[in-house]
Design an enzyme around this catalytic site. Structure first.
Site, PDB file in Angstrom:
ATOM      1  N   ASP A  28      43.452  48.955  43.459  1.00 45.78           N
ATOM      2  CA  ASP A  28      42.865  47.861  42.691  1.00 45.78           C
ATOM      3  C   ASP A  28      43.969  47.198  41.871  1.00 45.78           C
ATOM      4  O   ASP A  28      44.590  47.848  41.033  1.00 45.78           O
ATOM      5  CB  ASP A  28      41.775  48.406  41.756  1.00 45.78           C
ATOM      6  CG  ASP A  28      40.856  47.322  41.221  1.00 45.78           C
ATOM      7  OD1 ASP A  28      41.312  46.171  41.076  1.00 45.78           O
ATOM      8  OD2 ASP A  28      39.686  47.628  40.917  1.00 45.78           O
ATOM      9  N   ARG A  38      43.420  44.349  40.033  1.00 38.06           N
ATOM     10  CA  ARG A  38      42.841  43.456  39.037  1.00 38.06           C
ATOM     11  C   ARG A  38      43.373  43.757  37.639  1.00 38.06           C
ATOM     12  O   ARG A  38      43.642  44.901  37.306  1.00 38.06           O
ATOM     13  CB  ARG A  38      41.307  43.577  39.049  1.00 38.06           C
ATOM     14  CG  ARG A  38      40.672  42.898  40.241  1.00 38.06           C
ATOM     15  CD  ARG A  38      39.190  43.135  40.318  1.00 38.06           C
ATOM     16  NE  ARG A  38      38.882  44.512  40.669  1.00 38.06           N
ATOM     17  CZ  ARG A  38      37.664  44.971  40.944  1.00 38.06           C
ATOM     18  NH1 ARG A  38      36.634  44.147  40.882  1.00 38.06           N
ATOM     19  NH2 ARG A  38      37.480  46.220  41.278  1.00 38.06           N
TER      20      ARG A  38
END
Length: 202
Positions: free
Chosen positions: A127, A129
């Site tokens: 991930d 983000r």
């Protein structure tokens, strides 16, 4: 610490879940949007959804994830509460873009592996983000503290590390009886720190 952002424009936005104030921000690289419902300035325990873009769900009505449903659930909860904020970040494909999503979903299906493992094998990582934009937006609208509408402990920790005061976490999930196709998707998320009930359904 929150990054520098510019407040570009704002307007009232009428939705299925009442009227919100839509505020457009820019940090020098990407735009982000805040949807504010009710009075949030200087308020404690403000319900807050930090939501990443998902072209597949929000534009093409994909049923391979619950992104569209999570947005609706969050807006409905905030409307019921009388105030709250949704922050939309342009972070499709777990922050790696839509190409990464397309490649990961295909690899996961072809090799019968969880989607997170597919992202790893393709070199994207779990991930990518980031949540500094969200922290900056919350500071801009002067929210004192939030109750985060999320299933992700990672997102909660990342916001706290960015300077956001988080007083609680509320789940935003669909019923697996109604959405049985998401069982594997949810099980993968639970294996990577999400708080979800995967005991329901067939």
């Amino acid at each position: 610490m929150p990054i520098a952002i510019v407040r570009l424009a704002e307007r009232p936005l009428t939705t299925k879940f009442g009227t919100w104030q839509e505020i457009l921000y820019y940090d020098g690289q990407a735009e982000s949007i805040a949807l504010v419902h009710g009075d949030v300035a200087h308020q404690e325990d403000v319900p807050c959804r930090v939501h990443s873009a998902c072209v597949s769900a929000h534009v093409f009505n994909s049923i391979e994830c619950d992104c569209r449903e999570q947005m609706a659930i969050a807006q409905e909860l905030i409307q019921q509460h009388g105030r709250g904020i949704v922050i939309w970040l342009d972070q499709d494909g777990r922050g790696s873009g839509h190409l990464a999503l397309m490649r990961a979903v295909r690899l996961a299906a072809e090799q019968a592996i969880p989607q997170t493992e597919a992202y790893r094998r393709l070199g994207y990582g779990d991930d990518r983000r980031r949540y500094e934009q969200a922290a900056a937006i919350l500071a801009n609208v002067q929210v004192a503290s939030v109750r985060l509408l999320t299933n992700s402990t990672h997102k909660l920790r990342a916001l706290v590390q960015s300077g956001v005061t988080v007083t609680g976490q509320l789940p935003v999930a669909v019923d697996l009886v109604t959405h049985p196709q998401l069982r594997g998707y949810y099980e993968d998320k639970v294996a990577h720190g999400h708080v979800l009930d995967v005991s329901q359904g067939p």
